[in-house]
Design a protein around this motif. Sequence first.
Motif, mmCIF file in Angstrom:
data_model
loop_
_atom_site.group_PDB
_atom_site.id
_atom_site.type_symbol
_atom_site.label_atom_id
_atom_site.label_comp_id
_atom_site.label_asym_id
_atom_site.label_seq_id
_atom_site.Cartn_x
_atom_site.Cartn_y
_atom_site.Cartn_z
ATOM 1 N N ASP A 189 -0.777 -7.077 -2.632
ATOM 2 C CA ASP A 189 -2.144 -7.269 -2.154
ATOM 3 C C ASP A 189 -2.521 -8.729 -2.404
ATOM 4 O O ASP A 189 -2.566 -9.178 -3.554
ATOM 5 C CB ASP A 189 -3.067 -6.317 -2.926
ATOM 6 C CG ASP A 189 -4.519 -6.441 -2.499
ATOM 7 O OD1 ASP A 189 -4.894 -7.506 -1.972
ATOM 8 O OD2 ASP A 189 -5.274 -5.483 -2.710
ATOM 9 N N LYS A 238 -13.804 -13.211 -5.696
ATOM 10 C CA LYS A 238 -13.930 -11.747 -5.748
ATOM 11 C C LYS A 238 -15.368 -11.260 -5.573
ATOM 12 O O LYS A 238 -15.653 -10.086 -5.697
ATOM 13 C CB LYS A 238 -13.397 -11.230 -7.084
ATOM 14 C CG LYS A 238 -11.882 -11.282 -7.179
ATOM 15 C CD LYS A 238 -11.398 -10.835 -8.537
ATOM 16 C CE LYS A 238 -11.305 -9.341 -8.651
ATOM 17 N NZ LYS A 238 -10.754 -8.928 -9.955
ATOM 18 N N LYS A 239 -16.258 -12.199 -5.289
ATOM 19 C CA LYS A 239 -17.684 -11.889 -5.106
ATOM 20 C C LYS A 239 -18.274 -11.249 -6.357
ATOM 21 O O LYS A 239 -19.085 -10.325 -6.285
ATOM 22 C CB LYS A 239 -17.897 -10.964 -3.904
ATOM 23 C CG LYS A 239 -17.389 -11.526 -2.602
ATOM 24 C CD LYS A 239 -17.551 -10.512 -1.499
ATOM 25 C CE LYS A 239 -16.776 -10.928 -0.269
ATOM 26 N NZ LYS A 239 -16.620 -9.898 0.709
ATOM 27 N N LYS A 287 0.837 -1.205 0.000
ATOM 28 C CA LYS A 287 0.000 0.000 0.000
ATOM 29 C C LYS A 287 0.868 1.249 0.000
ATOM 30 O O LYS A 287 0.576 2.234 -0.674
ATOM 31 C CB LYS A 287 -0.913 0.004 1.220
ATOM 32 C CG LYS A 287 -2.144 -0.864 1.024
ATOM 33 C CD LYS A 287 -3.007 -0.888 2.265
ATOM 34 C CE LYS A 287 -4.065 -1.978 2.140
ATOM 35 N NZ LYS A 287 -4.661 -2.334 3.412
ATOM 36 N N GLU A 297 -5.186 -10.331 -2.410
ATOM 37 C CA GLU A 297 -6.359 -10.581 -3.250
ATOM 38 C C GLU A 297 -5.989 -10.471 -4.732
ATOM 39 O O GLU A 297 -6.429 -11.266 -5.559
ATOM 40 C CB GLU A 297 -7.480 -9.596 -2.903
ATOM 41 C CG GLU A 297 -8.096 -9.886 -1.537
ATOM 42 C CD GLU A 297 -9.203 -8.919 -1.164
ATOM 43 O OE1 GLU A 297 -9.603 -8.108 -2.023
ATOM 44 O OE2 GLU A 297 -9.664 -8.985 -0.021
#
Lengths: 173, 463
Positions: free
Chosen positions: B121, B156-157, B113, B123
């Motif tokens: 990251d 990732k929905k 970040k 994800e």
Amino acid sequence: MPDIRIEEVRNIIRDAGGRVVGRTRLQKIAYLLSATGLDDSFRFAYKHYGPFSEELASSAKFGALFGNLDERQDQTAWGGTYSIYTVTDMEGVNQGTPRSNLATLAATADSIELELAATAVFLAHDGYDDPWDETAQRKPEKATAVRLANAKTLLTNLSQVNVPNPIPPVLLA
Amino acid sequence: MAIQRVRDPVHNLIEFDTHDELERVVWKLLQSRPFQRLRRVKQLGFSELVYPGATHTRFAHSIGVFHTARELMEIVRKKTDDQGSREKIALAAAMVHDVGHGPFSHAFETVGKRLGLKLADHEVMSDELIRNGEIAEILNTDIMAGFASNVANMIKKEGKITLHNSVVSSQFDADRLDYMQRDRLMTGSEHAAIDLTWLLANLDIGEVTTGVDDTAVGSVPTFVIGPKAIQAAESYVLGLFQLYPTIYFHKTTRGAEKLFAEILVQLVKLVGDAAEEKTGLPSKHPLIKFAKEPESLDTALALDDTVVWGALQLLCEADDPILSQFSARLLNRKLFKCYDIRAEITHRFDPHNSMDLQNIEKIEKCCASVVVKLQEWQKNQGGVVPRIITDEAERKPYKAGGGSNGHTEQINVRTDGGELIDIRQRSEIVKSLSIYRLTRAYYDDSDADALQVIKNIVEGEIA
């Protein structure tokens, strides 16, 4: 602590007319300002709810804590909560600037359609050939035909604003 | 191949029936390079500096999540008619969900970040690893074309939401059900117990509404609990909450993470400034390669905890003082001391812990002001090595009303009358839980001036 930029959040809310309903709306307005080159205060990453800036979220939180901006939380009819951000000090806001035109227009949009529009812009910048199709695939519950059409119209209206980085033509109705 | 077996400290025997297509593929995934890397990434990073037993890996956790997902899927099967390909997608997603974690997971993400490194990251990294390379090849070849994308989308929905998504991400997802038990067991902690058997026996299915800001979107299916499991759900909420102050947010663990982050940020900056020779690492070292090519998946895959621990010895010899000093500290566990800003301010404003709203607001403002001032002070220091490092975090034990995500973020209880209600309406314990927050400053214990600066700024803001 991420970089805290309270004044920058205040400016976005002021440019949006002094009142922004919803954290999603605030994020997407800020993203559209950023994507069009009208603001460079915050970095955005893609989340399942579209472009999101952690720095913006933290800055808004600290702004509310220090009293620089007002955040009121309410219960929604659908069961969640939502925030209303207001900035009362509107002195120095120049109506009619590209920033205020774009932010005001975005602030009055339906929040789901605004999320779809911001997502499509993000995906277009991310290199997708058909950002609308990708948006619809990623968010099938939200991307009804009517909402997608409205989101396209919204971007077309926003594209009338004179900005440094125009909205990609592939996204316009 | 027939039945492949793994003995696990949490679940005991975990079997993979290789006659079953999905289980055969999952077993194959375990042998792949991205998964073997997880043997070298500890689940709790620096927590072993506090809890010596907490050396369990993301590899073991991933297998445990898959096992738990299979148990949850049994519930899905019993409760719905939908047994299509979504079931396989969800089970594969449970298995691969953590594959992108870097060394010292969350500290590594902080570095990402600060420097804008996308692959730090987990994800993003997981998504890339699932859609491309060895994992994608196994999933797309051995199951069907496009399967890898389906798995990545579920994590990732994205795409259609079905009950199967709840196995991968929900209040009762397989990830949380595994790590709560595993982290508790491996740290040796005796609190935070959950009654998993009873919870699973009382899991039911319900439809909950979703929305964006003030606008409703529709409804999605999710797990809910039956009325007989309210106490088990209370323990579950409480157990998760207790893991934060005692383990995840432990002051020593966080202190080590802070030093690690400073080392990595400095290393990437030096390489970016063409000052690689100041790092003490050879040019082919995985950390140097990552600093040069942070967008390369192959380079990121070469990083794990052992790479970092191995590098520390060399970094101790670096010309750069941040690298040499902080590496020696980390290697020998001579960490910065922790000053608990929040504890001091809370004691001064609210000595009897009245939790009066006015006091809470004062405390929050004061803590935030102190952090801002300390960061300003640090920025204005001429020296290269940070003298004061601030730390802040918070954990909501339970979001009132599910927060902006509504019912999907709350534990929904089905009443005897068949209605769905928030557990807070039934549990005074859950209702009364408040947010856990930490505000700390880390300093070199031989730097008396730095400690005095912290004290002065705290006093100044309290006054």
